[in-house]
Design a protein around this motif. Sequence first.
Motif, short mmCIF file in Angstrom:
data_model
loop_
_atom_site.label_atom_id
_atom_site.label_comp_id
_atom_site.label_asym_id
_atom_site.label_seq_id
_atom_site.Cartn_x
_atom_site.Cartn_y
_atom_site.Cartn_z
N ASN A 6 -8.07 52.60 -43.51
CA ASN A 6 -6.67 53.51 -43.92
C ASN A 6 -5.69 53.28 -44.70
O ASN A 6 -6.44 51.86 -45.48
CB ASN A 6 -5.78 53.19 -42.18
N HIS A 7 -4.58 53.02 -44.78
CA HIS A 7 -3.72 52.52 -46.47
C HIS A 7 -3.10 51.53 -45.89
O HIS A 7 -1.91 51.63 -47.00
CB HIS A 7 -3.60 53.89 -46.77
N PHE A 8 -2.90 50.98 -44.84
CA PHE A 8 -1.77 49.56 -44.89
C PHE A 8 -3.14 48.30 -45.54
O PHE A 8 -3.97 48.28 -46.32
CB PHE A 8 -1.91 49.08 -43.26
N LYS A 63 -2.98 45.39 -46.18
CA LYS A 63 -3.75 44.23 -45.39
C LYS A 63 -5.37 45.39 -45.34
O LYS A 63 -6.17 44.16 -45.81
CB LYS A 63 -3.90 43.96 -44.12
N PHE A 64 -6.26 46.23 -44.92
CA PHE A 64 -6.93 46.59 -44.89
C PHE A 64 -6.97 46.67 -46.51
O PHE A 64 -8.35 46.68 -46.97
CB PHE A 64 -6.71 47.82 -44.32
N LEU A 100 -3.62 57.87 -39.42
CA LEU A 100 -2.19 56.78 -40.67
C LEU A 100 -3.58 57.03 -41.65
O LEU A 100 -3.44 56.00 -42.05
CB LEU A 100 -1.58 55.91 -39.78
N MET A 116 0.86 58.19 -43.47
CA MET A 116 2.05 57.44 -43.43
C MET A 116 3.24 57.91 -44.43
O MET A 116 4.75 57.47 -44.05
CB MET A 116 0.95 56.28 -44.18
N MET A 133 5.35 48.20 -43.53
CA MET A 133 4.86 48.97 -43.16
C MET A 133 3.65 48.03 -43.09
O MET A 133 2.45 47.84 -44.39
CB MET A 133 4.15 49.99 -44.77
#
Lengths: 481, 83
Positions: free
Chosen positions: A220-222, A224-225, B36, B41, B61
């Motif tokens: 995913n594109h957070f 932290k990741f 997501l 997002m 976010m």
Amino acid sequence: MNLVELLDATAARQPEHAAIIGPADGEVLSYAQFRTWVDETAGLLADHGVRKGHCVGLHCPSGRDYIRLTYAIWRLGACVVPIPTELSAEEKMRVCQGIALDHVLSDRKGQGALSPALAAPVQRVDDFIGIAPAKRYRETPAGFAEVNAAFIRFTSGTTGTSKGVVLSHETIRDRIHAANEALKIGSGDKVLWLLSMSYHFAVSIVAYLSFGAAIVLARNHFAKFLIDACNRHGVTLIYGAPMHYELMAHESGSERLPGLRLAISTTIALNRSTVEAFDRRFGHTLSQALGVIEIGLPCIDLYMRPDKWGSVGKLLPAYELRMEDVGLGGELRRIKFRGQGFFDAYYDPWRTREEVMADGWFDTGDLGVLDSDGYLFIKGRSKDIINVAGMKFFPQEVEAVLNAFPGVQESCVFARKHELFGEVPHAQVVLAKPDAVAEPELKAFLGQHLAPYKIPEQIEIVPALVRTASGKLVRDEHRIK
Amino acid sequence: MDLKQELLTYILKEHLPGEAPDSLKPDDDLIGSGILDSLAMVNLVTHLEKHYGIVVGAEEMSPDNFGSVSALARFVAGKQASA
């Protein structure tokens, strides 16, 4: 020439080297495994009738499957026509109607939206995808067979007058070599991939697999990741949009990115605040690339110099730049390029590169200044494209939907600055009579016809639209308010 | 319709089209499931900003705020209350 041959060469050179890592923990495909997967997929597609010269609509989320399907289609000598999954059902249908498709390949989840474009029921290819013959809405342009087409990107193009940009295998090969004179991607690189493969594939995924790098797919594109994925896999290069760097720069942890060699931003100009925040957080200067669908990456600013802020960088060796004086005064000039790896044709109406570039130069329509050190600054565009986190569209497309709603007399859609996404659309609407339209119904109507990012953040009811003296709509937010 | 239900309906419609209404629960993991992705997002944040009149900062976010429909509802309600 076929781009699959470049993959074959890499796989022969380094069969055990990782080609695709992730998105799940422990998922690694070596070049040998990936090539085998491509060949197996090509065999299945051939069983379902895909042949040399066919055009195949590809509707599939970004990921390992997108890459193997693209290469499998190429293995058979067919051409890929991306149908971005993020589009609305109506927009997807426009792709199917605008390009003469032979087949539609879709992940099983997304088949419903495409069913009106299919000439027969979907047949299962494997656990992930299905295939169906496409309805023919139009004839293939007469010149198409003469182009060794790899991709047709259904877009209005940079100049906004044509639909569909055709890129041949030779063009993409030339493009990746031109870009790699600056990027110097090789087998030591691991590239974190963050963009939509429907819009970004040629000078990125193809380059990585041709030059032997490993592609790292994030789950995913957070932020932290992403940071975690970089450090876990030893990422050397990130290819993303300003939004990704803005998110990473503001991540609350303290991990650095010690293995990072290049972090390239594309799709829309970086904000100075993003560059500075990323530098503070990671001690690394972002790079910026200017991408033009018809051209490739003619300019790259590898290490953004504080005294060259706002520039898109210097011209790559494979390109030439002409700054044409069109009487705007000062140093402002119209930007034209020529060089290797330029598009092969516009699809509709069919116009070859030679016809479009009659004087040998491609006119971007952009205006800019070239400084004495060779840094190019884009100062304006003669077109009205809106760019939401790298996804570009013309305001006229949104206005056409607004104007079709009962009670709307006319409308104007323009870009407004947005801290995270660069730009978002904003609309002004003139009603046929007061209270003729309820905003919730209008927004619901837009939602049926447009992808979510194209829906204006605000719809303002105004008594009249702002126009120039000659009657053209003004779409510059600073001149409207 | 309460905020949590509204968000659940929106995510089902936009990000899981064609799936049964009971295929997403308020506490389901939106991140691990891959629902997501990057574009989702962008679409979700622009929807929140348009629909609920909030501004989402880059530092907000995070998985804490976007990890599930319940977390998202808490985040949006908190932003509205502090506006």
